[in-house]
Write a protein that holds these residues in place. Sequence first.
Motif, PDB file in Angstrom:
ATOM      1  N   PRO A  52       0.602  -1.261  -0.006  1.00  0.00           N
ATOM      2  CA  PRO A  52       0.105  -0.173   0.004  1.00  0.00           C
ATOM      3  C   PRO A  52       1.063   1.233   0.114  1.00  0.00           C
ATOM      4  CG  PRO A  52       0.013  -0.955   2.093  1.00  0.00           C
ATOM      5  CD  PRO A  52       0.850  -1.867   1.408  1.00  0.00           C
ATOM      6  N   HIS A  53       0.224   2.296  -0.577  1.00  0.00           N
ATOM      7  CA  HIS A  53       1.025   3.678  -0.668  1.00  0.00           C
ATOM      8  C   HIS A  53      -0.161   4.704  -0.706  1.00  0.00           C
ATOM      9  CE1 HIS A  53       3.406   6.896  -2.152  1.00  0.00           C
ATOM     10  NE2 HIS A  53       4.493   6.251  -2.095  1.00  0.00           N
ATOM     11  N   ALA A 110      18.961  -1.843  -3.078  1.00  0.00           N
ATOM     12  CA  ALA A 110      18.587  -1.568  -1.495  1.00  0.00           C
ATOM     13  C   ALA A 110      18.404  -0.166  -1.296  1.00  0.00           C
ATOM     14  CB  ALA A 110      19.911  -1.764  -0.927  1.00  0.00           C
ATOM     15  N   ARG A 111      18.547   0.924  -2.149  1.00  0.00           N
ATOM     16  CA  ARG A 111      18.018   2.203  -1.965  1.00  0.00           C
ATOM     17  C   ARG A 111      16.514   2.283  -2.332  1.00  0.00           C
ATOM     18  NH1 ARG A 111      20.915   6.088  -5.248  1.00  0.00           N
ATOM     19  NH2 ARG A 111      18.975   6.145  -6.478  1.00  0.00           N
ATOM     20  N   GLN A 112      16.390   1.736  -3.626  1.00  0.00           N
ATOM     21  CA  GLN A 112      15.058   1.691  -4.071  1.00  0.00           C
ATOM     22  C   GLN A 112      14.080   1.106  -3.094  1.00  0.00           C
ATOM     23  OE1 GLN A 112      15.707  -0.134  -7.810  1.00  0.00           O
ATOM     24  NE2 GLN A 112      17.303   1.409  -8.408  1.00  0.00           N
ATOM     25  N   GLU A 113      14.536  -0.075  -2.393  1.00  0.00           N
ATOM     26  CA  GLU A 113      13.487  -0.609  -1.562  1.00  0.00           C
ATOM     27  C   GLU A 113      13.433   0.142  -0.314  1.00  0.00           C
ATOM     28  OE1 GLU A 113      15.247  -4.719  -1.086  1.00  0.00           O
ATOM     29  OE2 GLU A 113      14.809  -4.873  -3.127  1.00  0.00           O
ATOM     30  N   ARG A 114      14.644   0.776   0.215  1.00  0.00           N
ATOM     31  CA  ARG A 114      14.329   1.899   1.450  1.00  0.00           C
ATOM     32  C   ARG A 114      13.378   2.910   1.218  1.00  0.00           C
ATOM     33  NH1 ARG A 114      19.676   2.185   1.835  1.00  0.00           N
ATOM     34  NH2 ARG A 114      19.618   4.379   0.872  1.00  0.00           N
ATOM     35  N   GLU A 115      13.598   3.452  -0.171  1.00  0.00           N
ATOM     36  CA  GLU A 115      12.553   4.685  -0.360  1.00  0.00           C
ATOM     37  C   GLU A 115      11.461   4.318  -0.866  1.00  0.00           C
ATOM     38  OE1 GLU A 115      15.334   6.979  -3.165  1.00  0.00           O
ATOM     39  OE2 GLU A 115      16.601   7.472  -1.613  1.00  0.00           O
ATOM     40  N   ASN A 116      11.481   3.058  -1.201  1.00  0.00           N
ATOM     41  CA  ASN A 116       9.924   2.512  -2.014  1.00  0.00           C
ATOM     42  C   ASN A 116       9.672   3.500  -3.092  1.00  0.00           C
ATOM     43  OD1 ASN A 116       7.700   1.331  -2.719  1.00  0.00           O
ATOM     44  ND2 ASN A 116       6.336   2.200  -1.094  1.00  0.00           N
ATOM     45  N   LEU A 117      10.633   3.463  -3.926  1.00  0.00           N
ATOM     46  CA  LEU A 117      10.356   4.049  -5.392  1.00  0.00           C
ATOM     47  C   LEU A 117      11.726   3.564  -6.317  1.00  0.00           C
ATOM     48  CD1 LEU A 117       9.699   6.581  -6.954  1.00  0.00           C
ATOM     49  CD2 LEU A 117      11.432   7.878  -6.155  1.00  0.00           C
ATOM     50  N   VAL A 118      10.858   2.979  -7.228  1.00  0.00           N
ATOM     51  CA  VAL A 118      11.882   2.841  -8.456  1.00  0.00           C
ATOM     52  C   VAL A 118      11.541   3.794  -9.701  1.00  0.00           C
ATOM     53  CG1 VAL A 118      12.084   0.978 -10.254  1.00  0.00           C
ATOM     54  CG2 VAL A 118      11.806   0.394  -7.710  1.00  0.00           C
ATOM     55  N   VAL A 119      12.416   4.185 -10.331  1.00  0.00           N
ATOM     56  CA  VAL A 119      12.383   5.231 -11.296  1.00  0.00           C
ATOM     57  C   VAL A 119      13.148   4.685 -12.491  1.00  0.00           C
ATOM     58  CG1 VAL A 119      12.663   7.535 -12.249  1.00  0.00           C
ATOM     59  CG2 VAL A 119      12.165   7.253  -9.948  1.00  0.00           C
ATOM     60  N   SER A 120      12.330   4.472 -13.737  1.00  0.00           N
ATOM     61  CA  SER A 120      13.033   4.245 -14.954  1.00  0.00           C
ATOM     62  C   SER A 120      12.809   5.173 -16.015  1.00  0.00           C
ATOM     63  CB  SER A 120      12.504   2.778 -15.238  1.00  0.00           C
ATOM     64  OG  SER A 120      12.952   2.467 -16.638  1.00  0.00           O
ATOM     65  N   GLU A 121      13.902   6.027 -16.359  1.00  0.00           N
ATOM     66  CA  GLU A 121      13.797   7.047 -17.301  1.00  0.00           C
ATOM     67  C   GLU A 121      14.739   6.887 -18.596  1.00  0.00           C
ATOM     68  OE1 GLU A 121      14.041  10.442 -14.880  1.00  0.00           O
ATOM     69  OE2 GLU A 121      11.988  10.559 -14.556  1.00  0.00           O
ATOM     70  N   ARG A 122      14.367   7.383 -19.625  1.00  0.00           N
ATOM     71  CA  ARG A 122      15.551   7.537 -20.525  1.00  0.00           C
ATOM     72  C   ARG A 122      15.279   9.010 -21.232  1.00  0.00           C
ATOM     73  NH1 ARG A 122      12.178   4.237 -23.225  1.00  0.00           N
ATOM     74  NH2 ARG A 122      11.365   4.888 -25.257  1.00  0.00           N
ATOM     75  N   LEU A 123      16.270   9.482 -21.777  1.00  0.00           N
ATOM     76  CA  LEU A 123      16.213  10.746 -22.638  1.00  0.00           C
ATOM     77  C   LEU A 123      15.942  10.502 -24.180  1.00  0.00           C
ATOM     78  CD1 LEU A 123      17.005  13.656 -22.491  1.00  0.00           C
ATOM     79  CD2 LEU A 123      19.253  13.151 -23.344  1.00  0.00           C
TER      80      LEU A 123
END
Length: 262
Positions: free
Chosen positions: A28-29, A129-142
């Motif tokens: 949940p979020h 580990a950071r993505q899990e800790r912050e509960n945020l996954v970002v995938s971007e490209r230019l």
Amino acid sequence: MPAPTSKRIRNTQLRRHFIIGNESYVLPHPLFPDPPDGHTKGWKVYVRPLPNGPDMTTWLKKVQLKLHHTYANASRTIEAPGPFEVSETGYGEFGVEIRLYFAPESSEKAVYREHYLVLAPYGTDEQKARQERENLVVSERLETIEFNEPTHDFFKTMVSEDQFEWLKVLEGRGKGRKKELVFHGETEPTAQLPERPIAAVHGDSGTGMAAGGAWSRLYERQVLGQLQQSGASLDQALEHERREMESRRRKMEELGMAVAAK
Ligand code: SLL
């Protein structure tokens, strides 16, 4: 007949950089209240301008995002001014089909892009580990879009200064002063050539004019100076040839008269 201003400008190319990507959260979020049963992730897929770049809506008027067929209303359309993004919840990753529609005066057909949603942590162990800790996954490209031989009307909008107004705030300066748009960053962005060559990353306002840092007003003046010099020496050479020709013509005349007199 089309208006003369919609004619295309030869040997000219406009370029814009922008971002396509997604962010994802484990449920949940708070951003995704009451998700359907079985949905484990909340995510957002988007088409965004660069942080300090010109207004995207100068060229981008509509974005259509087609989700996996398991979604109700899989096709989502967002008109300018956007934001060009779709928020959803779900359980699996899939490729989002993206269609970009351009300003009508560009006379360009829509183009297709795809973004494969990334919902799970990725990268090195540290990054995961950071993505899990912050509960945020970002995938971007230019991404880059190129407009070849743009129409005159489109070109005009793409080099106009108002494209940077979205980065400014309306402020009244001093007592009783009229409100005006003020930029609060370091270097005020502009569609014009920079005074001196600047680094590509900061210099590319996306117009392609300042891209790469090689072109600047200074360089433009140098090139103009060289052209003027070349022009002057070409004039001199022409003048010299003209005089030579004149003297040859006179000699021929004299010879002709001499022959006639015989
Ligand atoms: C997968 N090949 O299994 C993919 C399919 C399906 C995505 C992903 C739910 C939609 C809904 C949803 O996340 N669909 O129930 O509204 O990984």
